[in-house]
Design a protein around this motif. Structure first.
Motif: not given
Length: 578
Positions: A89-95
Protein backbone atom coordinates in the motif's frame (compact mmCIF):
# COMPACT_ATOMS: atom_id res chain seq x y z
CA UNK A 1 -3.96 11.39 19.85
CA UNK A 2 -7.04 13.32 18.77
CA UNK A 3 -4.98 14.89 15.97
CA UNK A 4 -3.94 11.43 14.73
CA UNK A 5 -7.59 10.37 14.70
CA UNK A 6 -8.55 13.40 12.61
CA UNK A 7 -5.69 12.73 10.18
CA UNK A 8 -6.81 9.11 9.70
CA UNK A 9 -10.39 10.21 9.06
CA UNK A 10 -9.35 12.90 6.55
CA UNK A 11 -7.09 10.43 4.76
CA UNK A 12 -9.93 7.89 4.55
CA UNK A 13 -12.47 10.41 3.23
CA UNK A 14 -10.06 11.89 0.67
CA UNK A 15 -9.10 8.39 -0.43
CA UNK A 16 -12.74 7.40 -0.93
CA UNK A 17 -13.32 10.53 -3.05
CA UNK A 18 -10.35 9.66 -5.25
CA UNK A 19 -11.52 6.05 -5.49
CA UNK A 20 -14.96 7.23 -6.62
CA UNK A 21 -13.27 9.26 -9.37
CA UNK A 22 -11.22 6.24 -10.46
CA UNK A 23 -14.35 4.05 -10.58
CA UNK A 24 -16.15 6.59 -12.77
CA UNK A 25 -13.06 6.77 -15.01
CA UNK A 26 -13.01 2.99 -15.42
CA UNK A 27 -16.73 2.90 -16.16
CA UNK A 28 -15.96 5.47 -18.87
CA UNK A 29 -13.37 3.07 -20.32
CA UNK A 30 -15.84 0.17 -20.20
CA UNK A 31 -18.04 2.04 -22.66
CA UNK A 32 -15.37 1.29 -25.28
CA UNK A 33 -16.85 -2.20 -25.48
CA UNK A 34 -19.79 -0.49 -27.18
CA UNK A 35 -18.12 2.22 -29.26
CA UNK A 36 -15.87 5.26 -29.08
CA UNK A 37 -18.98 7.41 -29.40
CA UNK A 38 -20.32 5.76 -26.24
CA UNK A 39 -17.02 6.50 -24.47
CA UNK A 40 -17.27 10.14 -25.49
CA UNK A 41 -20.90 10.36 -24.36
CA UNK A 42 -20.06 8.93 -20.91
CA UNK A 43 -17.08 11.31 -20.74
CA UNK A 44 -19.37 14.30 -21.20
CA UNK A 45 -21.52 13.13 -18.29
CA UNK A 46 -18.41 12.54 -16.19
CA UNK A 47 -17.16 16.05 -16.92
CA UNK A 48 -20.41 17.49 -15.55
CA UNK A 49 -19.52 15.88 -12.23
CA UNK A 50 -15.74 16.27 -12.00
CA UNK A 51 -14.88 19.23 -14.27
CA UNK A 52 -17.42 21.60 -12.76
CA UNK A 53 -15.95 24.08 -10.23
CA UNK A 54 -17.29 22.13 -7.19
CA UNK A 55 -16.13 18.85 -8.71
CA UNK A 56 -12.65 20.17 -9.47
CA UNK A 57 -12.35 21.60 -5.97
CA UNK A 58 -13.42 18.28 -4.45
CA UNK A 59 -11.15 16.20 -6.70
CA UNK A 60 -7.99 18.29 -6.52
CA UNK A 61 -8.54 19.03 -2.84
CA UNK A 62 -8.83 15.30 -2.10
CA UNK A 63 -5.70 14.59 -4.15
CA UNK A 64 -3.63 17.28 -2.42
CA UNK A 65 -4.85 16.19 1.02
CA UNK A 66 -4.25 12.50 0.36
CA UNK A 67 -0.80 13.03 -1.13
CA UNK A 68 0.15 15.53 1.56
CA UNK A 69 -0.94 13.19 4.35
CA UNK A 70 1.07 10.38 2.76
CA UNK A 71 4.21 12.54 2.99
CA UNK A 72 3.24 13.53 6.54
CA UNK A 73 2.92 9.85 7.48
CA UNK A 74 6.37 9.24 6.04
CA UNK A 75 7.68 11.97 8.33
CA UNK A 76 5.72 10.90 11.43
CA UNK A 77 6.50 7.17 11.20
CA UNK A 78 9.04 6.04 13.80
CA UNK A 79 9.85 2.74 12.11
CA UNK A 80 9.29 1.03 8.79
CA UNK A 81 8.53 -2.48 10.01
CA UNK A 82 5.37 -3.08 8.01
CA UNK A 83 3.12 -6.01 7.21
CA UNK A 84 3.13 -7.24 3.64
CA UNK A 85 -0.17 -5.56 2.78
CA UNK A 86 1.02 -2.27 4.27
CA UNK A 87 4.30 -2.45 2.32
CA UNK A 88 2.46 -2.71 -0.98
CA UNK A 89 0.00 0.00 0.00
CA UNK A 90 2.83 2.41 0.87
CA UNK A 91 4.89 1.62 -2.24
CA UNK A 92 1.92 1.92 -4.57
CA UNK A 93 0.80 5.11 -2.83
CA UNK A 94 4.23 6.75 -3.22
CA UNK A 95 4.29 5.75 -6.91
CA UNK A 96 0.93 7.35 -7.70
CA UNK A 97 1.85 11.09 -7.60
CA UNK A 98 4.68 10.90 -10.18
CA UNK A 99 2.58 8.64 -12.42
CA UNK A 100 -0.38 11.00 -12.17
CA UNK A 101 1.87 13.95 -12.93
CA UNK A 102 2.87 12.25 -16.18
CA UNK A 103 -0.77 11.41 -16.90
CA UNK A 104 -1.99 14.97 -16.31
CA UNK A 105 0.84 16.42 -18.38
CA UNK A 106 -0.02 14.00 -21.19
CA UNK A 107 -3.69 15.01 -21.26
CA UNK A 108 -3.90 18.61 -20.06
CA UNK A 109 -0.67 19.32 -21.91
CA UNK A 110 -2.16 18.12 -25.18
CA UNK A 111 -5.24 20.23 -24.54
CA UNK A 112 -3.00 23.27 -24.09
CA UNK A 113 -1.21 22.48 -27.35
CA UNK A 114 -4.42 22.15 -29.31
CA UNK A 115 -6.24 24.92 -27.51
CA UNK A 116 -9.31 22.76 -26.96
CA UNK A 117 -10.61 19.91 -24.80
CA UNK A 118 -9.19 16.55 -25.79
CA UNK A 119 -11.67 13.74 -26.39
CA UNK A 120 -11.19 10.02 -26.62
CA UNK A 121 -10.48 9.93 -30.38
CA UNK A 122 -7.39 12.11 -30.00
CA UNK A 123 -6.16 10.31 -26.87
CA UNK A 124 -6.60 6.93 -28.54
CA UNK A 125 -4.66 8.15 -31.58
CA UNK A 126 -1.73 9.18 -29.38
CA UNK A 127 -1.65 6.07 -27.19
CA UNK A 128 -2.17 3.45 -29.88
CA UNK A 129 -0.48 4.97 -32.93
CA UNK A 130 1.78 7.93 -32.20
CA UNK A 131 3.23 7.00 -28.80
CA UNK A 132 2.52 3.43 -27.61
CA UNK A 133 4.99 3.94 -24.73
CA UNK A 134 2.74 6.68 -23.38
CA UNK A 135 -0.19 4.30 -23.68
CA UNK A 136 1.62 1.65 -21.61
CA UNK A 137 2.43 4.32 -19.05
CA UNK A 138 -1.23 5.21 -18.72
CA UNK A 139 -2.03 1.53 -18.32
CA UNK A 140 0.47 1.39 -15.46
CA UNK A 141 -1.19 4.41 -13.83
CA UNK A 142 -4.55 2.68 -14.05
CA UNK A 143 -3.34 -0.56 -12.46
CA UNK A 144 -1.32 1.14 -9.70
CA UNK A 145 -4.11 3.52 -8.65
CA UNK A 146 -6.73 0.75 -8.71
CA UNK A 147 -4.55 -1.68 -6.74
CA UNK A 148 -3.70 0.99 -4.15
CA UNK A 149 -7.35 1.95 -3.73
CA UNK A 150 -8.59 -1.65 -3.46
CA UNK A 151 -5.88 -2.52 -0.97
CA UNK A 152 -6.70 0.51 1.15
CA UNK A 153 -10.42 -0.34 1.17
CA UNK A 154 -9.63 -3.95 2.06
CA UNK A 155 -7.44 -2.90 5.00
CA UNK A 156 -10.26 -0.63 6.15
CA UNK A 157 -13.21 -3.01 5.76
CA UNK A 158 -11.71 -6.34 6.82
CA UNK A 159 -12.56 -5.67 10.46
CA UNK A 160 -16.26 -5.14 9.76
CA UNK A 161 -18.51 -7.97 10.93
CA UNK A 162 -20.25 -8.22 7.52
CA UNK A 163 -17.02 -8.31 5.49
CA UNK A 164 -16.50 -12.13 5.41
CA UNK A 165 -19.91 -12.58 3.76
CA UNK A 166 -19.12 -10.06 1.01
CA UNK A 167 -15.41 -10.71 0.60
CA UNK A 168 -15.72 -12.96 -2.46
CA UNK A 169 -18.12 -10.60 -4.24
CA UNK A 170 -15.90 -7.58 -3.56
CA UNK A 171 -12.82 -9.46 -4.75
CA UNK A 172 -14.63 -10.44 -7.94
CA UNK A 173 -15.58 -6.80 -8.52
CA UNK A 174 -11.99 -5.68 -7.91
CA UNK A 175 -10.88 -7.99 -10.74
CA UNK A 176 -13.83 -7.45 -13.08
CA UNK A 177 -13.91 -3.63 -13.17
CA UNK A 178 -10.33 -3.03 -14.43
CA UNK A 179 -10.55 -6.05 -16.74
CA UNK A 180 -13.64 -4.67 -18.48
CA UNK A 181 -12.09 -1.20 -18.57
CA UNK A 182 -8.91 -2.49 -20.24
CA UNK A 183 -10.99 -4.50 -22.70
CA UNK A 184 -12.99 -1.37 -23.56
CA UNK A 185 -9.85 0.70 -24.14
CA UNK A 186 -8.33 -2.04 -26.29
CA UNK A 187 -11.43 -2.31 -28.47
CA UNK A 188 -11.58 1.46 -28.93
CA UNK A 189 -7.86 1.60 -29.67
CA UNK A 190 -8.22 -0.92 -32.49
CA UNK A 191 -10.94 1.24 -33.97
CA UNK A 192 -8.70 4.33 -33.73
CA UNK A 193 -5.83 2.56 -35.49
CA UNK A 194 -8.17 1.42 -38.26
CA UNK A 195 -9.45 4.94 -38.91
CA UNK A 196 -5.95 6.38 -38.76
CA UNK A 197 -4.76 3.93 -41.41
CA UNK A 198 -7.60 5.19 -43.62
CA UNK A 199 -6.78 8.82 -42.68
CA UNK A 200 -10.41 9.44 -41.82
CA UNK A 201 -11.52 12.33 -39.63
CA UNK A 202 -10.55 13.22 -37.02
CA UNK A 203 -7.29 11.31 -37.60
CA UNK A 204 -5.75 13.63 -40.19
CA UNK A 205 -2.11 14.41 -40.96
CA UNK A 206 -2.72 17.99 -39.84
CA UNK A 207 -3.76 16.83 -36.37
CA UNK A 208 -0.74 14.53 -36.11
CA UNK A 209 1.61 17.36 -37.11
CA UNK A 210 0.09 19.66 -34.50
CA UNK A 211 0.43 17.08 -31.73
CA UNK A 212 3.99 16.11 -32.69
CA UNK A 213 5.37 19.68 -32.74
CA UNK A 214 8.92 19.22 -31.25
CA UNK A 215 8.95 22.59 -29.47
CA UNK A 216 5.68 21.93 -27.69
CA UNK A 217 6.72 18.40 -26.73
CA UNK A 218 9.95 19.76 -25.22
CA UNK A 219 7.91 22.16 -23.13
CA UNK A 220 5.66 19.37 -21.83
CA UNK A 221 8.75 17.30 -20.99
CA UNK A 222 10.24 20.18 -19.02
CA UNK A 223 7.03 20.56 -17.04
CA UNK A 224 7.01 16.83 -16.25
CA UNK A 225 10.62 16.90 -15.04
CA UNK A 226 9.92 19.91 -12.87
CA UNK A 227 7.01 18.20 -11.13
CA UNK A 228 8.99 15.00 -10.62
CA UNK A 229 11.96 16.86 -9.14
CA UNK A 230 9.63 18.75 -6.83
CA UNK A 231 7.97 15.54 -5.64
CA UNK A 232 11.34 13.88 -5.05
CA UNK A 233 12.45 16.93 -3.09
CA UNK A 234 9.37 16.69 -0.85
CA UNK A 235 10.13 13.03 -0.07
CA UNK A 236 13.76 13.81 0.80
CA UNK A 237 12.67 16.75 2.96
CA UNK A 238 10.22 14.54 4.86
CA UNK A 239 12.94 11.96 5.57
CA UNK A 240 15.39 14.66 6.66
CA UNK A 241 12.80 16.27 8.94
CA UNK A 242 12.06 12.84 10.39
CA UNK A 243 15.70 12.44 11.35
CA UNK A 244 15.80 15.87 13.00
CA UNK A 245 12.61 15.10 14.93
CA UNK A 246 14.12 11.87 16.28
CA UNK A 247 17.15 13.75 17.59
CA UNK A 248 14.96 16.34 19.30
CA UNK A 249 12.74 13.67 20.87
CA UNK A 250 15.70 11.92 22.49
CA UNK A 251 16.73 15.21 24.06
CA UNK A 252 13.30 15.62 25.66
CA UNK A 253 13.73 12.40 27.62
CA UNK A 254 12.86 8.73 27.40
CA UNK A 255 10.45 6.27 29.02
CA UNK A 256 11.00 2.60 29.81
CA UNK A 257 8.40 0.04 28.70
CA UNK A 258 8.70 -3.29 30.54
CA UNK A 259 7.29 -6.49 29.01
CA UNK A 260 6.18 -9.73 30.78
CA UNK A 261 9.51 -11.49 30.16
CA UNK A 262 11.30 -8.69 31.96
CA UNK A 263 12.61 -7.07 28.80
CA UNK A 264 12.89 -3.30 29.08
CA UNK A 265 12.70 -1.01 26.05
CA UNK A 266 13.80 2.64 26.19
CA UNK A 267 12.01 4.92 23.74
CA UNK A 268 11.55 8.70 23.39
CA UNK A 269 8.66 10.16 25.36
CA UNK A 270 5.58 10.33 23.10
CA UNK A 271 6.31 7.03 21.34
CA UNK A 272 3.37 4.62 21.25
CA UNK A 273 3.63 1.24 22.97
CA UNK A 274 3.28 -0.47 19.58
CA UNK A 275 6.16 1.59 18.18
CA UNK A 276 8.23 0.64 21.22
CA UNK A 277 7.60 -3.06 20.52
CA UNK A 278 8.49 -2.69 16.86
CA UNK A 279 11.64 -0.68 17.51
CA UNK A 280 12.92 -3.47 19.77
CA UNK A 281 11.86 -6.25 17.40
CA UNK A 282 9.28 -7.60 19.88
CA UNK A 283 6.44 -9.40 18.00
CA UNK A 284 3.22 -7.50 18.63
CA UNK A 285 -0.14 -8.06 16.92
CA UNK A 286 -1.51 -5.12 14.93
CA UNK A 287 -3.59 -6.06 11.91
CA UNK A 288 -4.60 -2.50 11.04
CA UNK A 289 -1.00 -1.28 11.05
CA UNK A 290 -1.41 0.98 14.06
CA UNK A 291 -4.38 2.96 12.75
CA UNK A 292 -6.64 2.23 15.72
CA UNK A 293 -9.20 0.37 13.59
CA UNK A 294 -8.80 -3.05 15.18
CA UNK A 295 -8.19 -4.12 18.76
CA UNK A 296 -5.52 -6.77 18.18
CA UNK A 297 -2.67 -4.67 19.62
CA UNK A 298 -4.40 -4.14 22.97
CA UNK A 299 -2.32 -4.48 26.13
CA UNK A 300 -2.96 -4.74 29.85
CA UNK A 301 -1.12 -1.99 31.71
CA UNK A 302 0.28 -2.64 35.16
CA UNK A 303 2.53 -0.21 36.96
CA UNK A 304 2.34 3.28 35.47
CA UNK A 305 -1.34 3.16 34.49
CA UNK A 306 -2.16 6.35 36.40
CA UNK A 307 0.28 8.36 34.29
CA UNK A 308 -1.07 7.17 30.94
CA UNK A 309 -3.04 9.85 29.03
CA UNK A 310 -6.77 9.05 28.72
CA UNK A 311 -8.10 7.36 25.58
CA UNK A 312 -9.53 9.59 22.88
CA UNK A 313 -13.00 9.09 21.44
CA UNK A 314 -11.99 6.66 18.67
CA UNK A 315 -9.87 4.47 20.93
CA UNK A 316 -12.62 4.42 23.56
CA UNK A 317 -15.09 3.15 20.95
CA UNK A 318 -12.82 0.26 19.98
CA UNK A 319 -12.17 -0.67 23.62
CA UNK A 320 -15.88 -0.56 24.41
CA UNK A 321 -16.61 -2.77 21.39
CA UNK A 322 -14.43 -5.57 22.79
CA UNK A 323 -15.54 -5.06 26.40
CA UNK A 324 -12.03 -4.13 27.56
CA UNK A 325 -11.22 -3.68 31.24
CA UNK A 326 -10.22 -0.20 32.56
CA UNK A 327 -6.52 -1.16 32.53
CA UNK A 328 -6.58 -2.29 28.89
CA UNK A 329 -5.49 0.12 26.14
CA UNK A 330 -4.64 0.02 22.44
CA UNK A 331 -0.86 -0.13 22.08
CA UNK A 332 -0.98 1.83 18.81
CA UNK A 333 -2.76 4.79 20.41
CA UNK A 334 -1.21 4.94 23.88
CA UNK A 335 1.80 7.26 24.26
CA UNK A 336 3.25 6.84 27.76
CA UNK A 337 4.83 9.83 29.46
CA UNK A 338 6.25 7.79 32.35
CA UNK A 339 7.72 4.30 32.77
CA UNK A 340 5.13 1.52 32.69
CA UNK A 341 4.60 -2.26 32.50
CA UNK A 342 2.58 -3.81 29.69
CA UNK A 343 1.34 -7.25 28.70
CA UNK A 344 0.11 -7.85 25.11
CA UNK A 345 -3.21 -9.72 25.26
CA UNK A 346 -3.26 -11.36 21.81
CA UNK A 347 -0.61 -13.49 20.08
CA UNK A 348 1.40 -11.89 17.25
CA UNK A 349 -0.14 -14.25 14.66
CA UNK A 350 -3.70 -13.21 15.47
CA UNK A 351 -6.23 -13.15 12.61
CA UNK A 352 -8.83 -10.56 11.60
CA UNK A 353 -11.51 -12.69 13.29
CA UNK A 354 -10.34 -11.48 16.72
CA UNK A 355 -10.51 -7.86 15.60
CA UNK A 356 -14.16 -7.76 14.61
CA UNK A 357 -16.90 -6.60 16.92
CA UNK A 358 -18.20 -9.66 18.71
CA UNK A 359 -20.16 -10.42 21.88
CA UNK A 360 -17.98 -10.24 24.97
CA UNK A 361 -18.58 -13.86 25.97
CA UNK A 362 -16.80 -15.08 22.82
CA UNK A 363 -13.50 -13.85 24.23
CA UNK A 364 -13.88 -16.00 27.34
CA UNK A 365 -16.33 -15.53 30.17
CA UNK A 366 -17.51 -17.49 33.19
CA UNK A 367 -21.28 -17.68 33.25
CA UNK A 368 -24.05 -20.00 34.31
CA UNK A 369 -25.31 -22.18 31.47
CA UNK A 370 -27.45 -25.25 30.89
CA UNK A 371 -25.62 -28.16 29.24
CA UNK A 372 -27.39 -31.03 27.47
CA UNK A 373 -25.79 -34.28 26.32
CA UNK A 374 -27.65 -36.84 24.20
CA UNK A 375 -26.48 -40.16 22.81
CA UNK A 376 -27.99 -42.99 20.75
CA UNK A 377 -28.05 -46.26 22.68
CA UNK A 378 -26.59 -49.37 21.10
CA UNK A 379 -25.69 -47.55 17.92
CA UNK A 380 -22.52 -49.58 17.31
CA UNK A 381 -24.48 -52.82 17.36
CA UNK A 382 -27.19 -51.26 15.22
CA UNK A 383 -24.65 -50.05 12.63
CA UNK A 384 -23.20 -53.54 12.26
CA UNK A 385 -26.52 -54.79 10.80
CA UNK A 386 -26.83 -52.00 8.21
CA UNK A 387 -25.14 -50.94 5.03
CA UNK A 388 -22.69 -47.96 5.19
CA UNK A 389 -25.12 -45.83 3.22
CA UNK A 390 -27.89 -46.58 5.71
CA UNK A 391 -25.63 -45.74 8.65
CA UNK A 392 -24.82 -42.32 7.18
CA UNK A 393 -28.48 -41.76 6.33
CA UNK A 394 -29.53 -42.68 9.87
CA UNK A 395 -26.95 -40.41 11.51
CA UNK A 396 -27.80 -37.44 9.30
CA UNK A 397 -31.51 -37.79 10.06
CA UNK A 398 -30.74 -38.13 13.76
CA UNK A 399 -28.43 -35.08 13.74
CA UNK A 400 -31.04 -33.07 11.87
CA UNK A 401 -33.71 -34.05 14.38
CA UNK A 402 -31.61 -33.20 17.43
CA UNK A 403 -30.27 -30.00 15.86
CA UNK A 404 -33.73 -28.73 15.00
CA UNK A 405 -34.95 -29.63 18.51
CA UNK A 406 -32.12 -27.67 20.15
CA UNK A 407 -32.33 -24.61 17.91
CA UNK A 408 -36.12 -24.64 17.98
CA UNK A 409 -35.98 -24.43 21.77
CA UNK A 410 -33.55 -21.49 21.63
CA UNK A 411 -30.34 -23.43 22.32
CA UNK A 412 -27.04 -23.80 20.49
CA UNK A 413 -25.64 -27.07 19.13
CA UNK A 414 -22.09 -27.15 20.48
CA UNK A 415 -20.81 -30.24 18.70
CA UNK A 416 -21.66 -33.71 17.43
CA UNK A 417 -19.49 -36.42 18.95
CA UNK A 418 -19.88 -39.72 17.10
CA UNK A 419 -23.56 -40.49 17.59
CA UNK A 420 -23.86 -38.02 20.46
CA UNK A 421 -24.61 -34.31 20.68
CA UNK A 422 -23.70 -31.56 23.12
CA UNK A 423 -25.92 -28.47 23.32
CA UNK A 424 -25.80 -25.26 25.34
CA UNK A 425 -28.63 -23.06 26.58
CA UNK A 426 -28.27 -19.57 28.01
CA UNK A 427 -24.92 -18.81 26.33
CA UNK A 428 -25.82 -15.48 24.74
CA UNK A 429 -27.65 -14.50 27.90
CA UNK A 430 -26.34 -16.08 31.07
CA UNK A 431 -28.59 -18.69 32.63
CA UNK A 432 -28.19 -16.74 35.87
CA UNK A 433 -30.55 -14.14 34.40
CA UNK A 434 -34.12 -14.69 35.69
CA UNK A 435 -32.68 -17.47 37.90
CA UNK A 436 -31.95 -19.58 34.81
CA UNK A 437 -35.63 -20.40 34.39
CA UNK A 438 -35.86 -19.79 30.64
CA UNK A 439 -32.65 -21.67 29.77
CA UNK A 440 -33.64 -24.66 31.96
CA UNK A 441 -37.11 -24.85 30.43
CA UNK A 442 -35.69 -24.56 26.91
CA UNK A 443 -33.36 -27.50 27.52
CA UNK A 444 -36.25 -29.67 28.82
CA UNK A 445 -38.38 -28.72 25.83
CA UNK A 446 -35.51 -29.66 23.49
CA UNK A 447 -35.13 -33.06 25.23
CA UNK A 448 -38.80 -33.83 24.82
CA UNK A 449 -38.73 -32.78 21.14
CA UNK A 450 -35.67 -34.98 20.55
CA UNK A 451 -37.46 -38.08 21.80
CA UNK A 452 -40.56 -37.29 19.76
CA UNK A 453 -38.42 -36.64 16.68
CA UNK A 454 -36.61 -39.96 17.13
CA UNK A 455 -39.90 -41.76 16.57
CA UNK A 456 -40.23 -39.92 13.25
CA UNK A 457 -36.70 -41.05 12.32
CA UNK A 458 -37.75 -44.64 12.99
CA UNK A 459 -40.78 -44.27 10.71
CA UNK A 460 -38.57 -42.85 7.94
CA UNK A 461 -36.13 -45.71 8.33
CA UNK A 462 -38.96 -48.24 8.18
CA UNK A 463 -40.22 -46.63 4.98
CA UNK A 464 -36.68 -46.61 3.60
CA UNK A 465 -36.30 -50.38 4.11
CA UNK A 466 -36.54 -52.56 0.99
CA UNK A 467 -35.63 -55.99 -0.37
CA UNK A 468 -33.99 -58.76 1.60
CA UNK A 469 -32.36 -56.28 3.92
CA UNK A 470 -35.67 -54.90 5.16
CA UNK A 471 -36.50 -57.99 7.19
CA UNK A 472 -33.12 -57.76 8.82
CA UNK A 473 -33.79 -54.12 9.74
CA UNK A 474 -37.21 -54.91 11.16
CA UNK A 475 -35.52 -57.42 13.44
CA UNK A 476 -33.24 -54.82 15.03
CA UNK A 477 -33.96 -52.95 18.22
CA UNK A 478 -35.86 -49.68 18.15
CA UNK A 479 -33.79 -46.51 18.30
CA UNK A 480 -33.15 -45.49 21.90
CA UNK A 481 -31.68 -42.28 23.27
CA UNK A 482 -30.17 -41.19 26.57
CA UNK A 483 -30.19 -37.50 27.62
CA UNK A 484 -28.48 -35.81 30.56
CA UNK A 485 -28.99 -32.14 31.53
CA UNK A 486 -27.34 -30.02 34.21
CA UNK A 487 -27.08 -26.32 35.09
CA UNK A 488 -24.14 -24.53 36.61
CA UNK A 489 -21.13 -22.25 36.02
CA UNK A 490 -18.85 -22.89 33.04
CA UNK A 491 -16.19 -21.05 31.06
CA UNK A 492 -17.67 -20.03 27.71
CA UNK A 493 -15.82 -18.70 24.68
CA UNK A 494 -14.57 -19.32 21.15
CA UNK A 495 -12.10 -22.17 21.33
CA UNK A 496 -10.26 -24.28 18.78
CA UNK A 497 -7.79 -23.72 15.98
CA UNK A 498 -8.05 -22.83 12.30
CA UNK A 499 -11.39 -23.79 10.76
CA UNK A 500 -12.28 -25.83 13.86
CA UNK A 501 -13.00 -22.77 16.04
CA UNK A 502 -16.43 -22.69 17.66
CA UNK A 503 -18.28 -21.41 20.72
CA UNK A 504 -18.11 -23.99 23.46
CA UNK A 505 -18.05 -24.41 27.23
CA UNK A 506 -15.69 -26.20 29.58
CA UNK A 507 -15.79 -26.95 33.28
CA UNK A 508 -17.37 -29.17 35.92
CA UNK A 509 -20.90 -28.41 34.73
CA UNK A 510 -20.10 -29.86 31.29
CA UNK A 511 -18.52 -32.96 32.83
CA UNK A 512 -21.50 -33.47 35.12
CA UNK A 513 -24.02 -33.22 32.28
CA UNK A 514 -22.01 -35.80 30.31
CA UNK A 515 -22.03 -38.22 33.26
CA UNK A 516 -25.76 -37.75 33.72
CA UNK A 517 -26.22 -38.83 30.12
CA UNK A 518 -24.07 -41.91 30.81
CA UNK A 519 -26.17 -42.62 33.92
CA UNK A 520 -29.22 -43.18 31.70
CA UNK A 521 -27.65 -46.56 30.84
CA UNK A 522 -27.58 -47.59 34.49
CA UNK A 523 -31.17 -46.53 35.09
CA UNK A 524 -32.37 -47.73 31.67
CA UNK A 525 -34.03 -44.35 31.28
CA UNK A 526 -34.29 -41.73 28.53
CA UNK A 527 -33.60 -38.69 30.65
CA UNK A 528 -31.61 -37.89 33.80
CA UNK A 529 -31.53 -34.28 35.02
CA UNK A 530 -30.05 -32.70 38.10
CA UNK A 531 -32.46 -31.64 40.84
CA UNK A 532 -30.97 -28.14 40.56
CA UNK A 533 -32.12 -27.93 36.94
CA UNK A 534 -35.63 -29.19 37.79
CA UNK A 535 -35.86 -26.62 40.57
CA UNK A 536 -34.78 -23.78 38.25
CA UNK A 537 -37.33 -24.83 35.66
CA UNK A 538 -40.10 -25.31 38.21
CA UNK A 539 -40.63 -28.83 36.89
CA UNK A 540 -43.02 -31.10 38.84
CA UNK A 541 -41.39 -34.38 39.87
CA UNK A 542 -44.49 -36.42 38.95
CA UNK A 543 -43.48 -39.54 37.06
CA UNK A 544 -39.81 -39.12 38.02
CA UNK A 545 -37.65 -41.15 40.35
CA UNK A 546 -35.43 -39.17 42.74
CA UNK A 547 -31.98 -40.64 43.23
CA UNK A 548 -28.65 -39.64 44.72
CA UNK A 549 -25.72 -40.72 42.59
CA UNK A 550 -21.98 -40.62 43.01
CA UNK A 551 -20.11 -38.98 40.15
CA UNK A 552 -16.43 -39.41 39.51
CA UNK A 553 -14.57 -36.24 40.42
CA UNK A 554 -17.23 -34.96 42.86
CA UNK A 555 -16.92 -35.33 46.63
CA UNK A 556 -20.62 -35.11 47.32
CA UNK A 557 -23.44 -37.10 45.76
CA UNK A 558 -25.71 -35.36 43.29
CA UNK A 559 -29.49 -35.46 43.54
CA UNK A 560 -31.09 -36.25 40.19
CA UNK A 561 -34.49 -36.93 38.65
CA UNK A 562 -34.80 -39.98 36.42
CA UNK A 563 -37.45 -40.15 33.68
CA UNK A 564 -38.00 -43.40 31.87
CA UNK A 565 -39.78 -41.54 29.07
CA UNK A 566 -38.98 -37.88 28.37
CA UNK A 567 -42.29 -37.45 26.58
CA UNK A 568 -44.01 -37.56 29.98
CA UNK A 569 -42.38 -34.35 31.19
CA UNK A 570 -45.02 -32.00 32.61
CA UNK A 571 -43.85 -29.07 30.46
CA UNK A 572 -47.37 -27.71 30.17
CA UNK A 573 -47.34 -27.11 33.91
CA UNK A 574 -43.92 -25.50 33.62
CA UNK A 575 -45.03 -23.13 30.88
CA UNK A 576 -48.10 -22.24 32.88
CA UNK A 577 -45.87 -20.81 35.62
CA UNK A 578 -44.35 -18.19 33.25
Amino acid sequence: MQTASVIRRVRLISGLILFAYVVSHLVNHMAGLVSVAAMQAVLEVQRLLWVSPPGLLLLYGAFLLHAGLAIWTLYARRDFRLQQGEVWQVLLGLAIPPLLILHIAGTRGIESLLGTEVGYPTILLIYFELSPVSGLRQLLVLLVVWAHGCLGIFLWLRFKAWFPRWRSALFAGALLVPTLALAGVWMAGQWAQYLYDLRQAPFTDALVAQIADPQKLLFIGAVERGFLLGYGGLLLAALAARRVRRLLEHRRGVVVVTYPNGRRVRVPRGTTILEASRSAGIPHASLCGGRGRCSTCRVRIGQGLSAVPPADTEEAKVLHRVGAAPNVRLACQTRPTEDLEVQPLLPPNVTAREARARPGYLQGDEREVVVLFADLRGFTRLAETRLPFDVVFLLNRYFRTTGEAVEGAGGRVDKFIGDGVMALFGVERSAADSNGRQAARSALRAAQTMVEGLQEVERVLAGNSSGADSSQRRGTEALRIGIGIHIGPAIVGEMGWGDAVSVTAVGDTVNTASRLEQATKDFEAQLVISAALAERAGLPSDGAERRHIELRGRRESLEVLVFSDARHLKLAAVEGQS
